[in-house]
Design a protein around this motif. Structure first.
Motif, mmCIF file in Angstrom:
data_model
loop_
_atom_site.group_PDB
_atom_site.id
_atom_site.type_symbol
_atom_site.label_atom_id
_atom_site.label_comp_id
_atom_site.label_asym_id
_atom_site.label_seq_id
_atom_site.Cartn_x
_atom_site.Cartn_y
_atom_site.Cartn_z
ATOM 1 N N ILE A 117 25.585 -106.016 38.936
ATOM 2 C CA ILE A 117 24.516 -105.966 37.926
ATOM 3 C C ILE A 117 23.265 -106.550 38.571
ATOM 4 C CG2 ILE A 117 23.822 -106.651 35.603
ATOM 5 C CD1 ILE A 117 26.758 -106.779 34.912
ATOM 6 N N LEU A 118 22.235 -105.705 38.669
ATOM 7 C CA LEU A 118 21.014 -106.092 39.386
ATOM 8 C C LEU A 118 19.917 -106.469 38.397
ATOM 9 C CD1 LEU A 118 19.321 -106.230 42.013
ATOM 10 C CD2 LEU A 118 18.940 -103.756 41.776
ATOM 11 N N ILE A 130 29.448 -108.938 39.946
ATOM 12 C CA ILE A 130 28.529 -109.682 40.812
ATOM 13 C C ILE A 130 27.128 -109.512 40.227
ATOM 14 C CG2 ILE A 130 27.604 -109.985 43.153
ATOM 15 C CD1 ILE A 130 30.114 -108.685 44.276
ATOM 16 N N LEU A 131 26.511 -110.627 39.836
ATOM 17 C CA LEU A 131 25.148 -110.591 39.299
ATOM 18 C C LEU A 131 24.191 -110.852 40.456
ATOM 19 C CD1 LEU A 131 25.689 -112.873 36.146
ATOM 20 C CD2 LEU A 131 26.245 -110.446 36.433
ATOM 21 N N ALA A 165 23.744 -100.149 45.321
ATOM 22 C CA ALA A 165 25.003 -100.865 45.070
ATOM 23 C C ALA A 165 25.212 -101.078 43.571
ATOM 24 C CB ALA A 165 24.971 -102.215 45.781
ATOM 25 N N ALA A 166 24.103 -101.053 42.787
ATOM 26 C CA ALA A 166 24.175 -101.489 41.388
ATOM 27 C C ALA A 166 24.885 -100.482 40.482
ATOM 28 C CB ALA A 166 22.765 -101.750 40.863
ATOM 29 N N THR A 167 25.734 -101.006 39.613
ATOM 30 C CA THR A 167 26.318 -100.169 38.561
ATOM 31 C C THR A 167 25.456 -100.273 37.303
ATOM 32 O OG1 THR A 167 27.840 -102.039 38.428
ATOM 33 C CG2 THR A 167 28.749 -99.978 39.186
ATOM 34 N N GLN A 168 24.677 -101.348 37.198
ATOM 35 C CA GLN A 168 23.802 -101.548 36.039
ATOM 36 C C GLN A 168 22.543 -102.296 36.500
ATOM 37 O OE1 GLN A 168 25.861 -103.678 32.900
ATOM 38 N NE2 GLN A 168 23.910 -104.177 31.922
#
Ligand code: TXA
Ligand code: MG
Length: 335
Positions: free
Chosen positions: A238-239, A307-308, A328-331
């Motif tokens: 999560i970015l 992973i935040l 890389a981000a899923t959200q």
């Protein structure tokens, strides 16, 4: 297959490079250090050898490889023409972390370029990479030495984690100094276009080529690799995007809302040192970049549920970091 890890010892790289060269001459693959990330190399002009790179990485066949050279003569063996304006970038940034797309020479096999009529060429700066290519005395095709879709390796241990049992040799030249892959510039169009932001920033390129542009989102993708999911740790990423102070507040709120001490936090501003699983990077993108991929791997090894990641501002090297984190981000949380 047993994978050997050869450290560059006090006697210098000659012995390990000689072993690597003899493998390359027999059409095998070897992993080696470059200043950006570790590469998985094979004879760029030998189709069977190049096929072993694709097999070892589980890489899709339409995702072409970068061809590495160690002197300017080798360039004319892999491209059919050097655009005069590309020469200015070559003069300024080679050897270094810049890869240039040009029209390919007919002797470069189709498998190396994923069937494209263009080829990406890079002249690395790393002394071991240079010695390897010059001792082999020919161009070496090399993608990053990770399993396809995973985070690029910045140490020999990372290569070992991904490719042990799949390749015969890894030359350990210590951690990569830049830690992000090279900038890829397409010189087959006018104006030239940056297909992948990297260790050399847009601002640095503009100082030499003022009309250079960034590939616009929504345009047909010209760099085949950019359409694949990349840099994917096992945990969802999560970015948090925005100003550092704002992302710090949002991250803190997210942690409180989710009552989630088990989340991993990759951060640079604020203070998250009280979080159980956390990794602090520098707020300066130039200092953070060399540690970024290692940090993601290290957190992911603890198998956190999420992973935040605290994002960076998208200028200079921050743009290259954000390009990797977005992939890389899923959200994405806009702050
Ligand atoms: O720093 C680096 O560039 C590292 C080190 C080992 O040199 N290499 C690297 O290679 O990152 P790789 O394969 O992981 O990434 C190469 C990128 C991919 O996105 C690929 O699709 C793109 O370059 N590419 C390769 N050939 C191309 C071509 N002819 N036209 C457009 N894009 C191309
Ligand atoms: Mg790669």
């Amino acid at each position: 297959m047993k994978t050997r890890l050869l450290k560059i010892g006090d006697n210098g790289p000659e012995t390990s490079v000689a072993e690597a060269v003899s493998l390359l001459r027999r059409g095998e693959v070897v992993a080696f250090p470059t200043e950006t990330v570790y590469g998985l190399g094979a004879d760029a002009l030998n189709a069977e050898a190049v096929a072993k790179i694709f097999a070892a990485k589980c890489r899709p066949a339409d995702n072409p490889l970068i061809v590495h050279i160690s002197n300017h003569d080798q360039l004319s063996a892999v491209v059919d023409y050097i655009p005069p304006t590309a020469q200015a970038l070559i003069d300024r940034f080679w050897p270094g972390p810049l890869s240039i797309v040009m029209n390919k020479h007919s002797q470069v096999p189709d498998i190396t370029t994923g069937g494209l009529t263009t080829v990406v060429v890079r002249f690395p700066q790393h002394p071991v990479a240079q010695l390897l290519i010059s001792s082999f005395d020919g161009p070496i095709a090399a993608p990053s030495a990770n399993l396809s879709g995973k985070v690029s390796p910045t140490t020999a241990e990372h290569v070992y984690q991904d490719l042990a049992g799949r390749i015969p040799l890894i030359i350990d030249g210590g951690p990569a100094t830049y830690g992000l892959e090279s900038t890829v510039v397409d010189y087959t169009t006018e104006p030239p276009v940056i297909l992948r932001p990297g260790s050399i920033s847009l601002e640095e390129l503009r100082a030499v080529i003022p009309n250079i542009t960034l590939e616009k989102p929504g345009e047909p993708i010209r760099s085949p690799g950019m359409k694949y999911r990349h840099y994917s740790p096992a945990a969802p990423v999560i970015l948090f995007v925005g100003q550092p102070t704002e992302t710090a507040v949002s991250l803190r709120e997210y942690l409180a809302d989710h009552d989630n001490q088990s989340c991993a936090v990759l951060w640079h501003t604020g203070d998250f040192s009280d979080t159980k699983l956390q990794y602090q990077l520098s707020g300066d993108p130039a200092l953070a970049a060399p540690r970024l991929f290692a940090a993601v791997r290290e957190l992911d090894e603890q198998h956190p549920p999420e992973i935040l990641v605290q994002g960076y501002e998208s200028s200079g090297l921050g743009a290259a970091i954000m390009n990797r984190l977005q992939k890389a981000a899923t959200q994405v949380v806009e702050c």
